[in-house]
Design an enzyme around this catalytic site. Sequence first.
Site: not given
Ligand code: AMP
Length: 280
Positions: A31, A34, A146, A148, A152
């Site tokens: 999204h 990412h 992120g 977010k 982590q």
């Molecule tokens: P995930 O696919 O959820 O494991 O996220 C992959 C990376 O994208 C991680 O470093 C998350 O922190 C980052 N991420 C997920 N959602 C967001 C968001 N809304 N804003 C910024 N970074 C994000």
Amino acid sequence: MLTFRASKEIRAYLKSRSRSIGLVPTMGALHSGHLSLVKKACKENDYVVISIYVNPTQFNHKTDLESYPSNPEGDMILLDSFSDQIIFYTPDHKDLYPGKIKSKSYNFGSITTHMEGQFRPDHFNGVATVIEALFKNINPKNAYFGEKDFQQLQMIKNLNAQKKLNVTIIGCPTVREKDGLAMSSRNSLLNKEQRKAAPIIYATLQTLNEKHLKCDVSQMSIFFKKQVEQHSLKVEYFFVASINDLIPVSKLEFNKKYRFFVAVFAGKTRLIDTIELNRK
Ligand code: AMP
């Protein structure tokens, strides 16, 4: 767009090019949150490796893993039109777990003791195992995560220092929907009613930021729960923790920096959010 499934092949490809490599690890179902990481990585590196791997060991329940959103074709289309610097990496389990699919054991002290660490036992061991393997496979100069997932992000900085992995860890701001809901792959699992209710999470954190000086942390927690649970959501936790050690506090000290950390269930879908506590 270049796509690799095996670490051997991607390593060989990258080794033959002595250019800077940025890494954006994800679990797919991409999204705009990412994409903000990818955009920054493209600006700051010659090549950007985007890994997509749904890591079984960071899930606490099989049903959560099985229902995790996946859209590999959509992800490819999205990235293909984005930049020709991008290398798509979709590793197999055996690429990241040479033996059994089992997480290693780490010690990150207070950074992973509370919040997600408390409510999702072993979650961070799972994340760290895969990030360490990805860093070793790709050998990036920079890696993007992120805010977010702030806990982590801090854990990965610690992992990087502890294991001397020599990667520059770059935190990126949370991207939100227009109504304030933090973007997440899990948002696609929300039904109409839950999606309509979910922005109350961020809205309440913002309200707390406006009025926090008038109340203590336990009052903030009561307020958060009351506001959010009026909208048929269920609060799993609400914490205010210092940004350095991520230890929850019950009282705010004058010149320390804090963040709110919350986890909320909308039906079976678990949403997390975090913002800095505004002292002004
Ligand atoms: P995930 O696919 O959820 O494991 O996220 C992959 C990376 O994208 C991680 O470093 C998350 O922190 C980052 N991420 C997920 N959602 C967001 C968001 N809304 N804003 C910024 N970074 C994000």
